[in-house]
Design a protein around this motif. Structure first.
Motif, PDB file in Angstrom:
ATOM      1  N   ARG A   1      -9.782   0.496   4.763  1.00  0.00           N
ATOM      2  CA  ARG A   1      -9.091  -0.790   4.428  1.00  0.00           C
ATOM      3  C   ARG A   1      -9.739  -1.494   5.704  1.00  0.00           C
ATOM      4  O   ARG A   1      -8.443  -1.498   6.637  1.00  0.00           O
ATOM      5  N   THR A   2      -9.337  -3.036   5.842  1.00  0.00           N
ATOM      6  CA  THR A   2      -8.941  -3.895   6.599  1.00  0.00           C
ATOM      7  C   THR A   2      -8.060  -4.849   6.047  1.00  0.00           C
ATOM      8  O   THR A   2      -8.381  -5.612   5.431  1.00  0.00           O
TER       9      THR A   2
ATOM     10  N   SER B   1     -10.591   6.414   2.290  1.00  0.00           N
ATOM     11  CA  SER B   1     -10.316   5.169   2.109  1.00  0.00           C
ATOM     12  C   SER B   1     -10.250   4.803   3.726  1.00  0.00           C
ATOM     13  O   SER B   1      -9.172   4.519   4.344  1.00  0.00           O
TER      14      SER B   1
ATOM     15  N   HIS C   1       0.252  -1.113  -0.104  1.00  0.00           N
ATOM     16  CA  HIS C   1      -0.123  -0.014  -0.306  1.00  0.00           C
ATOM     17  C   HIS C   1       0.659   1.373  -0.085  1.00  0.00           C
ATOM     18  O   HIS C   1       0.738   2.041  -0.331  1.00  0.00           O
TER      19      HIS C   1
END
Length: 251
Positions: free
Chosen positions: A221-222, A219, A72
């Motif tokens: 995210r998990t 944004s 990421h």
């Protein structure tokens, strides 16, 4: 105890009680030792433990952040990073490398890393550590802001968690409270477009926390990196693109 004097009887009872105590203690110690042996055996077989030793990371958790950053790209040269719950310092090691905080790459922008923990932190080249400091305390947050270049950060990292009680729901609510405190910190120091990465133990309030993060970030995210053990309830929320001047709303 017929045939024994009172003094002899008392001594015999005392010896028997001592024997019972010793026997019970031995059983407990044996059980404890068995659990410790199982933990040690698993620990020694752990490939991330071995890799941490080879690559000189302070603990295996470094590979959680390495994997997340690889996928990421949250840590870039020149970034200013606050590592919350930094002890023993493995995440700070990764951050120093990735943002070039030790100026090891003369061609890249030089970043900045601050690590904070309630425990003692051994010195690390390229990082400034605040040991014995509570990240949820306003005085600590004020110190951090004064240390940061321009008083602002690009990334807030958190691998911290309260001491587990063994009561799953209680432990979950306590770590959610820790994560929410990072939102307060973010509103004080995080640049627009910035990132928060925080550890969570999954539970009933996970969706509430995700909703709060989504109100502040574009944004959310998990994540469950490979270095997180499969049997662990540990997950991470990665919140990116912090929204300027956006206050999260109370339910």
């Amino acid at each position: 105890m017929a045939g024994l004097s009172q003094n002899c009887a008392r001594k015999l009872l005392k010896a028997l009680n001592h024997l019972r105590t010793f026997h019970a203690t031995a059983i407990c110690e044996k059980a404890k030792t068995g659990a410790e042996h199982r933990w040690l055996a698993r620990h020694l077989k752990d490939p991330f433990v071995k890799a941490a030793q080879v690559q000189n990371y302070r603990c295996r958790s470094a590979f959680k952040l390495l994997e997340i950053d690889q996928k990421h790209q949250i840590l870039l040269p020149g970034h200013v990073v606050v590592d919350c719950g930094a002890a023993p310092g493995a995440w700070s090691q990764v951050a120093v490398q990735r943002v070039n905080a030790a100026a090891s790459d003369p061609k890249a922008s030089v970043g900045f890393v601050v690590g904070v923990d309630l425990q003692h932190l051994s010195p690390l080249n390229g990082a400034i550590f605040l040991s014995n400091a509570d990240i949820t305390d306003l005085d600590t947050q004020y110190k951090i802001k004064n240390i940061l270049p321009g008083g602002m950060a690009d990334v807030i990292l958190s691998d911290m968690a309260p001491n587990a009680t063994g009561i799953r729901d209680l432990d979950h609510r306590r770590i959610v409270a820790v994560c929410l405190s990072l939102l307060d910190l973010a509103q004080s120091i995080l640049r627009p477009g910035g990132t928060v990465l925080c550890k969570l133990w999954d539970g009933s309030e996970s969706q509430m926390l995700q909703k709060r993060l989504a109100q502040c970030f574009s944004s959310v995210r998990t994540l469950k990196p490979q270095a997180s053990r499969k049997e662990s309830a540990e997950t991470f929320f990665l919140a990116k693109s912090y929204k300027e001047n956006k206050k999260y709303l109370e339910n």
